[in-house]
Design a protein around this motif. Sequence first.
Motif, PDB file in Angstrom:
ATOM      1  N   ALA A   1     -46.908 -21.811 -31.846  1.00  0.00           N
ATOM      2  CA  ALA A   1     -47.246 -20.647 -32.667  1.00  0.00           C
ATOM      3  C   ALA A   1     -46.021 -19.871 -33.153  1.00  0.00           C
ATOM      4  O   ALA A   1     -46.082 -19.164 -34.148  1.00  0.00           O
ATOM      5  N   LYS A   2     -44.904 -20.011 -32.464  1.00  0.00           N
ATOM      6  CA  LYS A   2     -43.715 -19.218 -32.831  1.00  0.00           C
ATOM      7  C   LYS A   2     -43.105 -19.746 -34.124  1.00  0.00           C
ATOM      8  O   LYS A   2     -43.379 -20.878 -34.530  1.00  0.00           O
ATOM      9  N   SER A   3     -42.268 -18.933 -34.768  1.00  0.00           N
ATOM     10  CA  SER A   3     -41.584 -19.466 -35.943  1.00  0.00           C
ATOM     11  C   SER A   3     -40.519 -20.445 -35.433  1.00  0.00           C
ATOM     12  O   SER A   3     -39.981 -20.284 -34.342  1.00  0.00           O
ATOM     13  N   PRO A   4     -40.227 -21.503 -36.222  1.00  0.00           N
ATOM     14  CA  PRO A   4     -39.467 -22.630 -35.678  1.00  0.00           C
ATOM     15  C   PRO A   4     -38.068 -22.274 -35.143  1.00  0.00           C
ATOM     16  O   PRO A   4     -37.659 -22.791 -34.115  1.00  0.00           O
ATOM     17  N   TYR A   5     -37.368 -21.396 -35.825  1.00  0.00           N
ATOM     18  CA  TYR A   5     -35.972 -21.131 -35.408  1.00  0.00           C
ATOM     19  C   TYR A   5     -35.836 -19.684 -34.954  1.00  0.00           C
ATOM     20  O   TYR A   5     -34.969 -18.949 -35.418  1.00  0.00           O
ATOM     21  N   ASN A   6     -36.708 -19.282 -34.030  1.00  0.00           N
ATOM     22  CA  ASN A   6     -36.793 -17.857 -33.695  1.00  0.00           C
ATOM     23  C   ASN A   6     -35.589 -17.314 -32.941  1.00  0.00           C
ATOM     24  O   ASN A   6     -35.309 -16.128 -33.002  1.00  0.00           O
ATOM     25  N   VAL A   7     -34.855 -18.173 -32.218  1.00  0.00           N
ATOM     26  CA  VAL A   7     -33.675 -17.667 -31.492  1.00  0.00           C
ATOM     27  C   VAL A   7     -32.436 -18.299 -32.128  1.00  0.00           C
ATOM     28  O   VAL A   7     -32.324 -19.523 -32.199  1.00  0.00           O
ATOM     29  N   ASN A   8     -31.533 -17.473 -32.607  1.00  0.00           N
ATOM     30  CA  ASN A   8     -30.391 -18.012 -33.348  1.00  0.00           C
ATOM     31  C   ASN A   8     -29.401 -18.736 -32.428  1.00  0.00           C
ATOM     32  O   ASN A   8     -29.375 -18.527 -31.204  1.00  0.00           O
ATOM     33  N   SER A   9     -28.597 -19.609 -33.018  1.00  0.00           N
ATOM     34  CA  SER A   9     -27.708 -20.488 -32.241  1.00  0.00           C
ATOM     35  C   SER A   9     -26.711 -19.707 -31.389  1.00  0.00           C
ATOM     36  O   SER A   9     -26.391 -20.115 -30.267  1.00  0.00           O
ATOM     37  N   ILE A  10     -26.197 -18.597 -31.908  1.00  0.00           N
ATOM     38  CA  ILE A  10     -25.187 -17.835 -31.159  1.00  0.00           C
ATOM     39  C   ILE A  10     -25.833 -17.231 -29.909  1.00  0.00           C
ATOM     40  O   ILE A  10     -25.272 -17.303 -28.808  1.00  0.00           O
ATOM     41  N   SER A  11     -27.012 -16.665 -30.067  1.00  0.00           N
ATOM     42  CA  SER A  11     -27.702 -16.089 -28.904  1.00  0.00           C
ATOM     43  C   SER A  11     -28.045 -17.163 -27.872  1.00  0.00           C
ATOM     44  O   SER A  11     -27.935 -16.937 -26.666  1.00  0.00           O
ATOM     45  N   GLN A  12     -28.445 -18.333 -28.344  1.00  0.00           N
ATOM     46  CA  GLN A  12     -28.761 -19.422 -27.410  1.00  0.00           C
ATOM     47  C   GLN A  12     -27.534 -19.786 -26.576  1.00  0.00           C
ATOM     48  O   GLN A  12     -27.607 -19.900 -25.351  1.00  0.00           O
ATOM     49  N   ALA A  13     -26.392 -19.962 -27.257  1.00  0.00           N
ATOM     50  CA  ALA A  13     -25.184 -20.417 -26.554  1.00  0.00           C
ATOM     51  C   ALA A  13     -24.644 -19.336 -25.631  1.00  0.00           C
ATOM     52  O   ALA A  13     -24.266 -19.603 -24.484  1.00  0.00           O
ATOM     53  N   ILE A  14     -24.627 -18.100 -26.120  1.00  0.00           N
ATOM     54  CA  ILE A  14     -24.100 -17.005 -25.308  1.00  0.00           C
ATOM     55  C   ILE A  14     -25.043 -16.737 -24.132  1.00  0.00           C
ATOM     56  O   ILE A  14     -24.601 -16.524 -22.996  1.00  0.00           O
ATOM     57  N   GLY A  15     -26.342 -16.791 -24.389  1.00  0.00           N
ATOM     58  CA  GLY A  15     -27.325 -16.596 -23.322  1.00  0.00           C
ATOM     59  C   GLY A  15     -27.157 -17.625 -22.220  1.00  0.00           C
ATOM     60  O   GLY A  15     -27.167 -17.296 -21.027  1.00  0.00           O
ATOM     61  N   ALA A  16     -26.987 -18.894 -22.617  1.00  0.00           N
ATOM     62  CA  ALA A  16     -26.843 -19.957 -21.611  1.00  0.00           C
ATOM     63  C   ALA A  16     -25.590 -19.721 -20.772  1.00  0.00           C
ATOM     64  O   ALA A  16     -25.598 -19.908 -19.547  1.00  0.00           O
ATOM     65  N   HIS A  17     -24.523 -19.278 -21.411  1.00  0.00           N
ATOM     66  CA  HIS A  17     -23.275 -19.046 -20.684  1.00  0.00           C
ATOM     67  C   HIS A  17     -23.421 -17.892 -19.683  1.00  0.00           C
ATOM     68  O   HIS A  17     -23.066 -18.020 -18.512  1.00  0.00           O
ATOM     69  N   ILE A  18     -23.969 -16.783 -20.144  1.00  0.00           N
ATOM     70  CA  ILE A  18     -24.118 -15.620 -19.255  1.00  0.00           C
ATOM     71  C   ILE A  18     -25.053 -15.944 -18.089  1.00  0.00           C
ATOM     72  O   ILE A  18     -24.789 -15.580 -16.938  1.00  0.00           O
ATOM     73  N   LEU A  19     -26.160 -16.626 -18.401  1.00  0.00           N
ATOM     74  CA  LEU A  19     -27.126 -16.927 -17.334  1.00  0.00           C
ATOM     75  C   LEU A  19     -26.558 -17.886 -16.285  1.00  0.00           C
ATOM     76  O   LEU A  19     -27.100 -18.002 -15.188  1.00  0.00           O
ATOM     77  N   SER A  20     -25.458 -18.568 -16.607  1.00  0.00           N
ATOM     78  CA  SER A  20     -24.844 -19.449 -15.604  1.00  0.00           C
ATOM     79  C   SER A  20     -23.946 -18.667 -14.652  1.00  0.00           C
ATOM     80  O   SER A  20     -23.468 -19.207 -13.657  1.00  0.00           O
ATOM     81  N   LYS A  21     -23.709 -17.388 -14.943  1.00  0.00           N
ATOM     82  CA  LYS A  21     -22.804 -16.578 -14.096  1.00  0.00           C
ATOM     83  C   LYS A  21     -23.603 -15.854 -13.028  1.00  0.00           C
ATOM     84  O   LYS A  21     -23.714 -14.620 -13.010  1.00  0.00           O
ATOM     85  N   ARG A  22     -24.151 -16.612 -12.128  1.00  0.00           N
ATOM     86  CA  ARG A  22     -25.074 -16.092 -11.133  1.00  0.00           C
ATOM     87  C   ARG A  22     -24.493 -14.945 -10.293  1.00  0.00           C
ATOM     88  O   ARG A  22     -25.092 -13.884 -10.176  1.00  0.00           O
ATOM     89  N   GLU A  23     -23.312 -15.201  -9.719  1.00  0.00           N
ATOM     90  CA  GLU A  23     -22.720 -14.193  -8.821  1.00  0.00           C
ATOM     91  C   GLU A  23     -22.501 -12.870  -9.559  1.00  0.00           C
ATOM     92  O   GLU A  23     -22.825 -11.801  -9.064  1.00  0.00           O
ATOM     93  N   PHE A  24     -21.927 -12.989 -10.741  1.00  0.00           N
ATOM     94  CA  PHE A  24     -21.652 -11.806 -11.560  1.00  0.00           C
ATOM     95  C   PHE A  24     -22.945 -11.039 -11.840  1.00  0.00           C
ATOM     96  O   PHE A  24     -23.008  -9.816 -11.666  1.00  0.00           O
ATOM     97  N   LEU A  25     -23.987 -11.754 -12.249  1.00  0.00           N
ATOM     98  CA  LEU A  25     -25.245 -11.092 -12.614  1.00  0.00           C
ATOM     99  C   LEU A  25     -25.901 -10.424 -11.405  1.00  0.00           C
ATOM    100  O   LEU A  25     -26.426  -9.315 -11.504  1.00  0.00           O
ATOM    101  N   LEU A  26     -25.847 -11.106 -10.267  1.00  0.00           N
ATOM    102  CA  LEU A  26     -26.470 -10.520  -9.075  1.00  0.00           C
ATOM    103  C   LEU A  26     -25.690  -9.299  -8.604  1.00  0.00           C
ATOM    104  O   LEU A  26     -26.274  -8.318  -8.135  1.00  0.00           O
ATOM    105  N   ASP A  27     -24.376  -9.347  -8.777  1.00  0.00           N
ATOM    106  CA  ASP A  27     -23.553  -8.198  -8.408  1.00  0.00           C
ATOM    107  C   ASP A  27     -23.855  -6.994  -9.323  1.00  0.00           C
ATOM    108  O   ASP A  27     -24.024  -5.872  -8.847  1.00  0.00           O
ATOM    109  N   CYS A  28     -23.953  -7.236 -10.620  1.00  0.00           N
ATOM    110  CA  CYS A  28     -24.319  -6.156 -11.556  1.00  0.00           C
ATOM    111  C   CYS A  28     -25.678  -5.585 -11.168  1.00  0.00           C
ATOM    112  O   CYS A  28     -25.878  -4.370 -11.117  1.00  0.00           O
ATOM    113  N   ARG A  29     -26.610  -6.475 -10.908  1.00  0.00           N
ATOM    114  CA  ARG A  29     -27.956  -6.056 -10.542  1.00  0.00           C
ATOM    115  C   ARG A  29     -27.932  -5.134  -9.313  1.00  0.00           C
ATOM    116  O   ARG A  29     -28.522  -4.057  -9.304  1.00  0.00           O
TER     117      ARG A  29
END
Length: 358
Positions: free
Chosen positions: A239-267
């Motif tokens: 149902a979503k539009s085909p290219y709803n998440v742009n390439s830059i957000s996809q790549a940057i999101g994947a990189h940030i989400l791989s930084k587990r320790e950093f994210l848990l510390d911020c949290r």
Amino acid sequence: MSKGYELCDKIKNLTPYDPLEGEYRLRLDANESYFEPDENLRRELGEIAAKTAFNRYPDPYAVEVCRAFAEFYGLPESLVTAGNGSDELISIICGTLLQKGEKLLTFAPDFSMYRFYAELYELESVVMEKEPDLTLPVDRVISYINENQVAAVMFSNPCNPTSLGLSRENVRKLVSSVKALVVLDEAYMDFWDQSFLPEVQEHDNLIILKTCSKAIGMAAVRLGFAVAKPALSIALRAAKSPYNVNSISQAIGAHILSKREFLLDCRDQLVKSARELNARLNKLAGEFPVLETVHPTCTNFVFVKTPAAREIHQKLLKKSIAVRCFGKYLRITAPSPEQMEELLAALHDILVEMRDNA
Ligand SMILES: *Cc1c(COP(=O)(O)O)cnc(C)c1O
């Protein structure tokens, strides 16, 4: 010569979401994380952005970032759909999983966008008031849904703006007692320990929404996720539009989400800040009874009941400090340690001035 085009009623009567504009020294009004990438991380993100295939459309299913998200939360990838912010996912759910005229149950107070999309897509928007203590009356909700042919129910847990949470046990009771679709918005669940994600595969009528805009600290990139069993996930992707998440957000999101320790510390630091803010506001409330109730917090913000909410809100804005005002309540985002001191000093001055002028 114009024939006199007119907008249809539903759009004429729509009240747009009205975020605060202008420059403020302290932005404590939108529940964002106060953490910004340091210089190293910024360089990495810049390099990632520079590698984008700018002439190509993005990956329609955002596979890499969905995988990073699934890994971070310990979920199978097949359950995850990415959206341009969870806001887009709310819109897709209202516009495609529900039909015109069907009942969508929401609560007051809760996140205002649920009702916004319900109205936009011509659903029958049913709003149930929460209890006087701002909790969700689970048994009343279950009976209402089953007796009134409610098609879907949508709520945030922990709740924005109340900062209160519904226990996993109560969520389980609700989801398993109704046939209706339950859309459980866990935007703030990183700050609490009652996530229902581990049980998502046990329910055919459940979508859990997550966002990278709060604990993950990436409101700018617009990334949200829907987690649901395959039948619902496949429907959302269709149902979503085909290219709803742009390439830059996809790549940057994947990189940030791989930084587990950093994210848990911020949290952890955001949780600590919200607790400290809660404790210090409680102390201030002891000195200034105009601060009626400082609600306990399961989130990265604190919700305060005061008949002087509007006045305090305006006076803080004059000092270049932005918080959110909802009628007789203020919602204040967890600040950095330096901002904490500035906020509390300003608030103290304002309360003294108001008391002296009373
Ligand atoms: C902030 C917030 C969101 C996040 O929306 P995005 O579009 O992902 O930025 C969703 N739900 C609630 C309750 C929120 O407060």
